[in-house]
Design a protein around this motif. Structure first.
Motif, PDB file in Angstrom:
ATOM      1  N   THR A   1     -57.123   7.538  38.654  1.00  0.00           N
ATOM      2  CA  THR A   1     -58.760   7.869  38.694  1.00  0.00           C
ATOM      3  C   THR A   1     -58.701   9.079  39.797  1.00  0.00           C
ATOM      4  OG1 THR A   1     -61.226   7.218  38.838  1.00  0.00           O
ATOM      5  CG2 THR A   1     -59.337   5.961  40.160  1.00  0.00           C
ATOM      6  N   THR A   2     -59.567   9.884  39.459  1.00  0.00           N
ATOM      7  CA  THR A   2     -60.404  11.127  40.694  1.00  0.00           C
ATOM      8  C   THR A   2     -60.457  10.809  41.744  1.00  0.00           C
ATOM      9  OG1 THR A   2     -59.785  12.867  38.754  1.00  0.00           O
ATOM     10  CG2 THR A   2     -60.677  13.527  41.266  1.00  0.00           C
ATOM     11  N   VAL A   3     -60.449  10.511  42.990  1.00  0.00           N
ATOM     12  CA  VAL A   3     -61.091   9.150  44.588  1.00  0.00           C
ATOM     13  C   VAL A   3     -61.605  10.900  44.408  1.00  0.00           C
ATOM     14  CG1 VAL A   3     -60.002   7.760  43.987  1.00  0.00           C
ATOM     15  CG2 VAL A   3     -58.929   9.016  45.961  1.00  0.00           C
ATOM     16  N   ALA A   4     -61.434  12.076  44.630  1.00  0.00           N
ATOM     17  CA  ALA A   4     -62.222  13.000  45.263  1.00  0.00           C
ATOM     18  C   ALA A   4     -63.063  14.285  44.470  1.00  0.00           C
ATOM     19  CB  ALA A   4     -61.547  13.698  46.512  1.00  0.00           C
ATOM     20  N   MET A   5     -61.886  14.950  43.940  1.00  0.00           N
ATOM     21  CA  MET A   5     -62.899  15.777  43.203  1.00  0.00           C
ATOM     22  C   MET A   5     -61.680  16.839  42.682  1.00  0.00           C
ATOM     23  SD  MET A   5     -64.627  18.993  46.132  1.00  0.00           S
ATOM     24  CE  MET A   5     -62.739  20.143  46.566  1.00  0.00           C
ATOM     25  N   ASP A   6     -61.803  17.797  41.631  1.00  0.00           N
ATOM     26  CA  ASP A   6     -61.287  18.061  41.063  1.00  0.00           C
ATOM     27  C   ASP A   6     -61.506  19.898  41.582  1.00  0.00           C
ATOM     28  OD1 ASP A   6     -60.185  16.512  38.759  1.00  0.00           O
ATOM     29  OD2 ASP A   6     -62.390  16.021  38.156  1.00  0.00           O
ATOM     30  N   PHE A   7     -60.488  20.583  41.656  1.00  0.00           N
ATOM     31  CA  PHE A   7     -61.303  21.551  41.723  1.00  0.00           C
ATOM     32  C   PHE A   7     -60.561  22.925  40.875  1.00  0.00           C
ATOM     33  CE2 PHE A   7     -60.001  25.995  44.407  1.00  0.00           C
ATOM     34  CZ  PHE A   7     -62.271  26.190  44.081  1.00  0.00           C
ATOM     35  N   GLY A   8     -61.237  24.324  40.111  1.00  0.00           N
ATOM     36  CA  GLY A   8     -61.100  25.415  38.961  1.00  0.00           C
ATOM     37  C   GLY A   8     -61.612  26.524  39.212  1.00  0.00           C
ATOM     38  N   ARG A   9     -60.360  27.327  38.847  1.00  0.00           N
ATOM     39  CA  ARG A   9     -61.726  28.676  38.754  1.00  0.00           C
ATOM     40  C   ARG A   9     -61.262  29.255  37.404  1.00  0.00           C
ATOM     41  NH1 ARG A   9     -58.356  32.703  41.680  1.00  0.00           N
ATOM     42  NH2 ARG A   9     -57.882  33.059  39.805  1.00  0.00           N
ATOM     43  N   ILE A  10     -62.202  29.979  36.490  1.00  0.00           N
ATOM     44  CA  ILE A  10     -62.219  30.369  35.945  1.00  0.00           C
ATOM     45  C   ILE A  10     -63.141  31.857  35.669  1.00  0.00           C
ATOM     46  CG2 ILE A  10     -63.881  29.257  34.737  1.00  0.00           C
ATOM     47  CD1 ILE A  10     -62.830  30.447  32.609  1.00  0.00           C
ATOM     48  N   SER A  11     -62.440  32.839  35.304  1.00  0.00           N
ATOM     49  CA  SER A  11     -63.201  34.159  35.366  1.00  0.00           C
ATOM     50  C   SER A  11     -63.898  34.447  34.153  1.00  0.00           C
ATOM     51  CB  SER A  11     -62.315  35.569  36.218  1.00  0.00           C
ATOM     52  OG  SER A  11     -61.076  35.094  36.463  1.00  0.00           O
ATOM     53  N   VAL A  12     -65.681  34.651  34.247  1.00  0.00           N
ATOM     54  CA  VAL A  12     -65.920  34.734  33.038  1.00  0.00           C
ATOM     55  C   VAL A  12     -66.148  35.809  32.158  1.00  0.00           C
ATOM     56  CG1 VAL A  12     -66.487  32.357  32.598  1.00  0.00           C
ATOM     57  CG2 VAL A  12     -68.456  34.652  33.752  1.00  0.00           C
TER      58      VAL A  12
END
Ligand SMILES: Nc1nc2c(ncn2[C@@H]2O[C@H](COP(=O)(O)OP(=O)(O)O)[C@@H](O)[C@H]2O)c(=O)[nH]1
Ligand SMILES: [Mg+2]
Length: 206
Positions: free
Chosen positions: A76-87
């Protein structure tokens, strides 16, 4: 991560560098209850290798975390998820998946700061978890869309039934998705961007 055989989640991630044409970057948060698919969504849609803080659930968490419908979930994620997408060539979204457990909600204040909008992911087996999440977004004035992550054994409701059950205003988009699929996750984000755009056009505050 699960779904090793899924061709959609392991697509090419060639764009490790921000395109030179990028002019604006906005922060989007992905929120929702534990096990609803936030980490999966950030992972499927991100162009960069998503950063995630998965930690195997400790003994302390067992029985404390609401694990209904997610029996096979071992991390389970305890801190956070981080990602990036160019729309577009000019617009880049930075995605922040929030931790879904109340024990970590003290982290939320920082996560919402500067967020342009949010995706509330819901699982129709556990609608009640979403109320609190949506309440917090409303309090902070962060506009959101609702995305129903269709788990195969979850009950299916018509969009209007969901709108009533969740007590959502007419204008708030509700869409179905399968967060394991990149195209589907992308559709959700595009829906959010269109919604945010419509708000700026009408001058509404939330
Ligand atoms: N069948 C099915 N499983 C999913 C779907 N989305 C996520 N999962 C699985 O559900 C579990 C919880 O997903 P995760 O992304 O970790 O949830 P989070 O707690 O919101 O970050 C994981 O084992 C996922 O592989 C989906 O659309 N369909
Ligand atoms: Mg997660």
């Amino acid at each position: 991560m699960d779904f090793k055989n899924s061709d959609t989640i392991t697509g090419p991630r060639t764009e490790d560098h921000l395109p030179g044409t990028a002019q604006a970057a906005v922060k989007i948060v992905i929120v929702g209850g534990f096990g609803v698919g936030k980490t999966t969504m950030v992972g499927s849609v991100s162009e960069i290798k998503p950063l995630t803080t998965e930690e195997t659930m400790t003994q302390a968490g067992i029985g404390v975390d609401d694990n209904f419908g997610s029996k096979s979930k071992t991390a389970t994620t305890v801190a956070m998820d981080f990602g990036r997408i160019s729309v577009t060539d000019e617009l880049v979204l930075y995605l922040f998946g929030t931790p879904g457990q109340e024990r970590f909600w003290f982290l939320w204040n920082g996560l919402f700061e500067g967020a342009l909008g949010a995706v509330v992911l819901i699982d129709t087996r556990r609608l009640e978890v979403s109320f609190d999440v949506m309440g917090r977004l409303e309090e902070r004035g962060v506009p959101f869309v609702v995305a129903v992550n269709d788990f195969p054994d979850a009950p299916r409701y018509a969009v209007e039934e969901l709108r009533q059950a969740l007590d959502l205003a007419e204008e708030i988009p509700i869409i179905r998705c399968d967060v394991r699929r990149r195209a589907s996750s992308r559709d959700v984000l595009m829906t959010l961007m269109r919604f945010l755009h419509s708000l700026t056009m009408t001058g509404a505050s939330t």
